[in-house]
Design an enzyme around this catalytic site. Structure first.
Site, short mmCIF file in Angstrom:
data_model
loop_
_atom_site.label_atom_id
_atom_site.label_comp_id
_atom_site.label_asym_id
_atom_site.label_seq_id
_atom_site.Cartn_x
_atom_site.Cartn_y
_atom_site.Cartn_z
N ASP A 18 -6.13 12.73 8.36
CA ASP A 18 -7.13 12.55 7.30
C ASP A 18 -8.41 11.91 7.79
O ASP A 18 -9.37 11.78 7.01
CB ASP A 18 -6.53 11.69 6.19
N HIS A 57 0.33 5.90 10.80
CA HIS A 57 1.25 6.97 10.39
C HIS A 57 2.68 6.47 10.56
O HIS A 57 2.98 5.75 11.50
CB HIS A 57 1.04 8.23 11.24
C1 SDX Z 1 -0.52 11.56 5.56
O1 SDX Z 1 4.34 11.37 6.41
C2 SDX Z 1 3.48 12.28 6.78
O2 SDX Z 1 3.76 13.10 7.61
C3 SDX Z 1 2.16 12.24 6.04
C4 SDX Z 1 1.07 13.21 6.51
C5 SDX Z 1 1.47 14.65 6.24
O3 SDX Z 1 0.92 15.52 6.92
O4 SDX Z 1 2.24 14.90 5.28
O5 SDX Z 1 0.85 13.04 7.90
C6 SDX Z 1 -0.23 12.99 5.76
O6 SDX Z 1 -0.15 11.01 4.54
C7 SDX Z 1 -1.22 10.80 6.66
C8 SDX Z 1 -1.36 9.28 6.33
C9 SDX Z 1 -2.57 9.13 5.41
N1 SDX Z 1 -2.65 7.70 4.91
C10 SDX Z 1 -3.62 6.90 5.32
O7 SDX Z 1 -4.44 7.17 6.20
C11 SDX Z 1 -3.63 5.56 4.57
C12 SDX Z 1 -3.77 4.40 5.58
N2 SDX Z 1 -2.52 4.33 6.35
C13 SDX Z 1 -1.51 3.42 5.90
O8 SDX Z 1 -1.43 3.25 4.52
C14 SDX Z 1 -0.19 3.56 6.65
O9 SDX Z 1 -0.50 3.66 7.97
C15 SDX Z 1 0.74 4.69 6.28
C16 SDX Z 1 1.05 4.71 4.82
C17 SDX Z 1 0.18 5.99 6.69
C18 SDX Z 1 2.05 4.45 7.06
O10 SDX Z 1 2.60 3.31 6.58
P1 SDX Z 1 4.01 2.77 7.14
O11 SDX Z 1 4.63 3.70 8.09
O12 SDX Z 1 4.82 2.33 5.97
O13 SDX Z 1 3.58 1.58 8.02
P2 SDX Z 1 3.38 0.15 7.47
O14 SDX Z 1 2.62 0.22 6.18
O15 SDX Z 1 4.68 -0.55 7.50
O16 SDX Z 1 2.40 -0.44 8.57
C19 SDX Z 1 2.92 -1.01 9.73
C20 SDX Z 1 1.96 -2.15 10.03
C21 SDX Z 1 1.75 -3.07 8.82
O17 SDX Z 1 1.46 -4.34 9.34
P3 SDX Z 1 2.69 -5.45 9.36
O18 SDX Z 1 3.22 -5.52 7.93
O19 SDX Z 1 3.70 -4.91 10.34
O20 SDX Z 1 2.02 -6.72 9.81
O21 SDX Z 1 0.66 -1.60 10.33
C22 SDX Z 1 -0.27 -2.05 9.36
C23 SDX Z 1 0.50 -2.56 8.17
O22 SDX Z 1 -0.22 -3.58 7.51
N3 SDX Z 1 -1.07 -0.88 9.00
C24 SDX Z 1 -2.39 -0.88 8.85
C25 SDX Z 1 -2.72 0.45 8.55
N4 SDX Z 1 -1.61 1.19 8.50
C26 SDX Z 1 -0.59 0.37 8.78
N5 SDX Z 1 -3.31 -1.85 8.95
C27 SDX Z 1 -4.60 -1.49 8.72
N6 SDX Z 1 -5.00 -0.22 8.42
C28 SDX Z 1 -4.08 0.76 8.32
N7 SDX Z 1 -4.45 2.00 8.04
#
Ligand code: SDX
Length: 431
Positions: A366, A308
């Site tokens: 989720d 998140h």
């Molecule tokens: C919702 O914003 C909100 O409030 C949203 C929400 C709401 O109520 O409105 O809470 C609802 O959208 C919840 C999130 C649902 N999405 C998912 O579950 C999809 C999987 N999660 C990721 O796509 C990700 O965690 C996000 C999109 C939720 C957050 O992404 P960020 O904040 O842009 O973080 P990032 O992508 O920069 O990740 C940071 C690091 C990265 O690694 P590095 O580049 O630093 O090496 O963490 C890793 C990412 O690769 N990472 C993950 C991961 N999520 C982040 N690695 C593996 N699996 C994951 N799920």
């Protein structure tokens, strides 16, 4: 939002500008950069707005480190336990918990707006039966602009109020109709003697050929799911609604834009993607393979339902959802749900894994919601529409707050330009 009297000094080359520092009632101070470009001739750069406050708001506060979510100051776990969705809607819209009379009046107003204009039924027939219900919802909600002209003037507080009630009241009806259309069943009209969540379940699962009794366990679980998804500060879809509304566009068009944004798998689409991932994993022994893929930078696979932007500790909604999943499956007598077993083992393994610990990745809202919705009988394609039904009150509350904000102006970000500088046209024979 108080001016702290403090300033932040920014020195660039031989120029120093002082920017006011504003203090919130909770959370980090903000540096007011509204005059930065005029004073220093520079932009800030923050793709994804990781360090940028886009607005002032008093609706929802999230402390990502503490795993805290407050709606008008009330913790989500207390609301989930003691309140119900329409009461939370009132709280988000008007800022205070309602008295018994206020709540009764609000519930009556919502109940009496649940039907949609009869001619709107024709819209559904314009879609293919196999259209994703989110596609149908984006289209039909946007089309509300063509039917409810008497609540599109955003400068009229009364029209804003009517539009708010119409959107909250009609979203379950539209979502249920999108579902019924996709499975070739007739629409089930709302009933005024049912509460919001029971009405939605009946519109989704009843058929004209027989009576439908709402299961109170499912109705309470649905109500809790709606509460947990109601609002969440300036997430992507809420920010979309705010930006669309800043041009003065009508509320129905702006909420349709929010639905479109929510659909993405990185946002509201994650609940569908998460259950599909859990099913693809299938059994507990295959979890290590997927954990490995999630950590592999060359593999686009991510653990859906994990991570998140704000929560760097547990998502308080996920905790409540996990407890609800246990309760609902037990009460429904669904023993040995392999998907729930995989989810729990996946959570356990991930939370002990260095990668997830270091990146502060925890289950989000989720991760468990799909398991409950699946147990209720919903197809995965209905998971995000249900998220949209719940989040409509958040979008509408944030929209109302923005429209009434004297500092509101059209959103128009700038950019870091990386393209060609000026060059002259080249005739085709010279290229
Ligand atoms: C919702 O914003 C909100 O409030 C949203 C929400 C709401 O109520 O409105 O809470 C609802 O959208 C919840 C999130 C649902 N999405 C998912 O579950 C999809 C999987 N999660 C990721 O796509 C990700 O965690 C996000 C999109 C939720 C957050 O992404 P960020 O904040 O842009 O973080 P990032 O992508 O920069 O990740 C940071 C690091 C990265 O690694 P590095 O580049 O630093 O090496 O963490 C890793 C990412 O690769 N990472 C993950 C991961 N999520 C982040 N690695 C593996 N699996 C994951 N799920």
């Amino acid at each position: 939002m108080a001016d702290t009297g403090k300033t932040a000094k920014l020195t660039l080359d031989d120029k120093t500008v002082e920017l006011p520092v504003l203090s919130p009632t909770a959370g980090p101070d903000v540096i007011d950069i509204r005059k930065l470009y005029a004073q220093a001739g520079v932009f800030t750069y923050d793709p994804g707005y990781t360090s940028t406050a886009s607005c002032a708001s008093s609706i929802t506060y999230i402390d990502g480190d503490k795993g805290e979510l407050l709606h008008r100051g009330y913790p989500i776990d207390q609301l989930a336990e003691k309140s119900h969705f329409l009461e939370v809607c009132y709280l988000l819209l008007y800022g205070e918990l309602p008295t018994a009379e206020e709540l009764e009046d609000f519930e009556s107003r919502v109940t009496h707006h649940t039907m949609i204009h009869e001619q709107m039924h024709n819209f559904f027939r314009g879609f293919r039966r196999d259209a994703h219900p989110m596609a149908t919802m984006v289209g039909v909600v946007g089309a509300m602009s063509a039917f409810y002209h008497d609540s599109t003037d955003i400068n009229d507080p009364w029209q804003r109020e009517v539009a708010s009630i119409r959107l909250i009241a009609k979203m379950p009806t539209i979502a249920a109709m999108a579902y019924k259309y996709s499975i070739g069943q007739p629409d089930i009209y709302p009933r005024n003697d049912l509460d919001y969540s029971s009405n939605f379940l009946r519109m989704c699962f009843a058929v004209p050929a027989e009576e439908y009794e709402v299961n109170p366990i499912l109705s309470r679980a649905m109500d809790r799911i709606l509460m947990l998804h109601a609002d969440h500060e300036q997430n992507a879809s809420t920010s979309t609604v705010r930006l669309a509304s800043s041009s003065g566009a009508n509320p129905f068009a702006c909420i349709a834009a929010g639905i479109a944004c929510l659909w993405g798998p990185a946002h509201g689409g994650a609940n569908q993607a998460c259950l599909e991932m859990l099913r693809e994993i299938g059994t507990v022994d295959r979890i290590p393979e997927y954990i490995k893929r999630a950590k592999d930078k060359s593999d686009p696979f991510r653990l859906m339902g994990f991570g998140h932007r704000v929560y760097k500790n547990f998502d308080p909604r996920a905790k409540v959802m996990k407890q609800s999943a246990d309760e609902v499956l037990e009460l429904l007598g669904i023993e040995n749900n392999e998907t729930l077993k995989v989810a729990k083992e996946l959570e356990r393994i991930a939370l002990e894994d260095e990668y997830f610990i270091e990146k502060k990745l925890y289950p989000n809202v989720d991760f468990y919601s799909g398991i409950i919705l699946d147990a209720m009988g919903f197809p995965t394609s209905m998971f995000t529409p249900i998220f949209a039904v719940a989040r409509t009150v958040g979008w509408v509350s944030q929209w109302k707050e923005m429209i009434a904000d004297p500092e509101m102006k059209i959103g128009r970000p700038r950019q870091l330009y990386t393209g060609y500088t000026r060059r002259d046209y080249v005739d085709v024979e010279n290229r």
